[in-house]
Write a protein that holds these residues in place. Structure first.
Motif, short mmCIF file in Angstrom:
data_model
loop_
_atom_site.label_atom_id
_atom_site.label_comp_id
_atom_site.label_asym_id
_atom_site.label_seq_id
_atom_site.Cartn_x
_atom_site.Cartn_y
_atom_site.Cartn_z
N UNK A 141 0.67 -1.19 -0.06
CA UNK A 141 -0.25 0.41 -0.23
C UNK A 141 0.83 0.98 0.02
N UNK A 142 2.27 0.80 0.18
CA UNK A 142 3.21 2.46 0.11
C UNK A 142 4.17 2.40 -0.93
N UNK A 143 3.90 2.90 -2.00
CA UNK A 143 5.56 3.33 -2.52
C UNK A 143 5.83 4.51 -2.45
N UNK A 144 7.69 4.72 -1.86
CA UNK A 144 7.97 5.58 -1.82
C UNK A 144 8.89 6.01 -2.55
N UNK A 145 9.44 7.28 -2.71
CA UNK A 145 10.76 7.48 -3.82
C UNK A 145 11.94 8.69 -2.95
N UNK A 146 12.52 8.99 -3.93
CA UNK A 146 13.81 8.75 -3.80
C UNK A 146 13.98 10.45 -5.34
N UNK A 147 14.27 11.75 -5.19
CA UNK A 147 14.41 11.72 -6.05
C UNK A 147 15.44 13.15 -5.55
N UNK A 148 16.30 13.81 -7.00
CA UNK A 148 17.28 14.85 -7.32
C UNK A 148 16.23 15.35 -8.35
N UNK B 46 -2.98 9.29 -0.38
CA UNK B 46 -2.90 10.32 -0.29
C UNK B 46 -0.57 10.08 -0.80
N UNK B 47 -1.02 11.06 -1.86
CA UNK B 47 1.16 11.06 -1.85
C UNK B 47 1.26 12.75 -1.25
N UNK B 48 2.40 12.48 -0.78
CA UNK B 48 3.47 13.08 0.32
C UNK B 48 4.48 13.94 -0.02
N UNK C 154 6.31 10.05 -1.20
CA UNK C 154 5.64 8.38 -0.73
C UNK C 154 4.52 8.56 -1.48
N UNK C 155 3.90 7.52 -2.37
CA UNK C 155 2.45 7.39 -1.88
C UNK C 155 1.64 6.61 -1.17
N UNK C 156 0.29 6.58 -0.80
CA UNK C 156 0.16 5.51 0.19
C UNK C 156 -1.52 5.24 0.01
N UNK D 16 -4.17 14.80 -2.07
CA UNK D 16 -5.74 13.70 -1.11
C UNK D 16 -6.37 13.69 -2.62
N UNK D 17 -6.58 12.28 -2.94
CA UNK D 17 -7.71 11.39 -4.16
C UNK D 17 -8.81 11.02 -3.30
#
Length: 448
Positions: free
Chosen positions: A201-208, A240-242, A230-232, A270-271
């Motif tokens: 249920x969680x897909x996290x990300x690290x970005x630059x 929810x995407x934060x 992260x998208x939850x 939030x959707x």
């Protein structure tokens, strides 16, 4: 039009590429049948009256599409030749050429995509191309040539570990302009994103991300952004995407003045799904050299039998001031042979010089099939920029177009139409254009 660093400008005004499946879901590309291959050449002869001058136009358009289950190639070219153009010193000249090449190759869980493009046109016609997200309206009678390139690679979008790498380049070259803010520029940008799915249920990300813009007037802009998000899936109906990132901006003006801005960037989306459409809520906060910008929106979409409706309403805060922002879009199949579309949007924008503005964009179009061989279409668009910081002028531009086409025997087609463009800035400077045309085109398909 002002130049911008957003990547939306890389594909502005180019049609025919929407059939390509997005990189966001590369695995789907292997499940669907590829679109049929096509190669088509269109030639014609038109007579136009432009601002009281008679001009001969020979349109030349080429489109090519080849696709398999693992790769696709698309190419489009438009090169209208013009006779007795009053704006050119030569009797025969090239009008507003455009070209775009896109290649995509994807395996089940990875894909690579590259795109090259070129576009040249009068500045008063930029209203027909540019996106509200990254451009200011500018009233000027010159021309602009835009060249762009993009390379994107994604992997593991359906796996526990994935990523995305992207590079882009954009060059804008002006000629015959009087606006001192319209300087040739070159923008280079890149981004790296890694995705991790610790639980289903969680897909996290690290970005630059990094962007560099160099202008001929000596203004150089540098922007770097790095963080995590992260998208939850909160429940079966709510997502929810934060994202929280650090943004650093450094801008060197032509007189040597250095402007800096740094701080946290926050976005929240939030959707919640409903039977007839979704509810949404979004918040964003980003630093800038002229001040921090904060946006808040509440949105709703409706997908009904006869029409689609989506809307957002909210507020933007900048330098202690609050301004309303909104977006609404309507699409309706009026009947079996006619369709109507309309949209209205007001949004905050920042150009690569750090200047801020509120852009308003109104557009509407209507098309109707008069018979089995004839079609008529009309469109209208209005754009306005209200400058909030910087030395640019407020400006607005409006366009109206009417087009008619009728199929003739042996792949010939009769085409006719008219267009009007009206532009004005807060100094009272105007730039108007009128055009009426009539002609015959013929298309050739040279693939079996």
């Amino acid at each position: 039009m002002r130049r911008g660093i957003g990547q939306g400008a890389l594909a502005a005004g180019i049609a025919g590429l929407a059939a390509l499946l997005p990189l966001a879901a590369p695995g789907l590309a292997q499940e669907a049948d590829p679109p049929p291959s096509e190669a088509r050449l269109t030639l014609g002869q038109q007579i136009a009256v432009e601002d009281g001058t008679l001009v001969g136009i020979t349109p030349l358009e080429l489109s090519l599409r080849r696709a398999t289950r693992v790769q696709s190639l698309q190419f489009s070219l438009s090169a209208p030749f013009r006779l007795n153009d009053p704006d050119e010193s030569k009797t025969l000249s090239l009008g507003d050429p455009q070209a775009r090449l896109l290649f995509r190759r994807g395996a089940r869980n990875a894909a690579i995509e590259t795109e090259l493009g070129y576009r040249e046109n009068d500045l008063d016609e930029e209203i027909l191309f540019d996106d509200i997200d990254n451009e200011f309206v500018t009233v000027d009678g010159g021309r602009v040539a835009q060249t762009d390139a993009r390379l994107t690679y994604v992997f593991g979008r359906e796996a526990k570990l994935g990523g995305e790498f992207g590079l882009s380049w954009l060059s804008r070259d002006y000629s015959g302009t009087t606006d001192p803010d319209l300087d040739d520029s070159e923008t280079r940008s890149g981004n790296v994103v890694f995705y991790l799915e610790p639980v289903p249920l969680i897909r996290a990300r690290v970005l630059a991300q990094a962007s560099r813009t160099d202008s001929d007037d000596g203004t150089d802009s540098r922007s770097d952004r790095y963080g995590a998000g992260a998208s939850l899936q909160v429940d079966k109906l709510t997502n929810l995407d934060v994202e929280l990132a650090r943004t650093d901006i450094r801008r060197t003006e032509e007189d040597g003045t250095i402007e800096k801005a740094d701080g946290p960037s926050l976005s929240l989306d939030l959707t919640r799904s409903r039977p007839l459409g979704d509810w949404s809520l979004s918040f964003g906060s980003n630093p800038g050299t002229a001040g921090r910008r904060e946006d808040f929106n509440i949105g709703r979409t409706l997908n009904l039998r006869y029409y689609d409706l989506s809307g957002q309403i909210g507020v933007t805060r900048f330098q202690g001031n609050y301004d309303p922002i909104f977006q609404i879009a309507w699409r309706q199949q009026v009947s079996r042979i006619s369709e109507f579309q309309a949209s209205l949007r007001r949004a905050a924008v920042t150009d690569d010089d750090g200047d801020e503005a509120l852009n308003t964009d109104l557009s509407a179009s209507y098309s109707r099939q008069l018979s089995g061989v004839s079609t008529i279409a009309a469109n209208i668009r209005y754009r306005e920029s209200e400058v909030q910081s910087g030395d640019n002028e407020d400006a607005r531009s409006a366009s109206f177009g009417l087009n008619y086409s009728r199929d003739l025997p042996n792949d010939f087609a009769l085409v006719a139409g008219a267009s009007i463009i009206r532009s004005k800035d807060s100094n009272g400077t105007r730039d108007d254009e009128e055009r009426v045309y009539l002609g015959v085109n013929r298309s050739f398909s040279f693939l079996p």
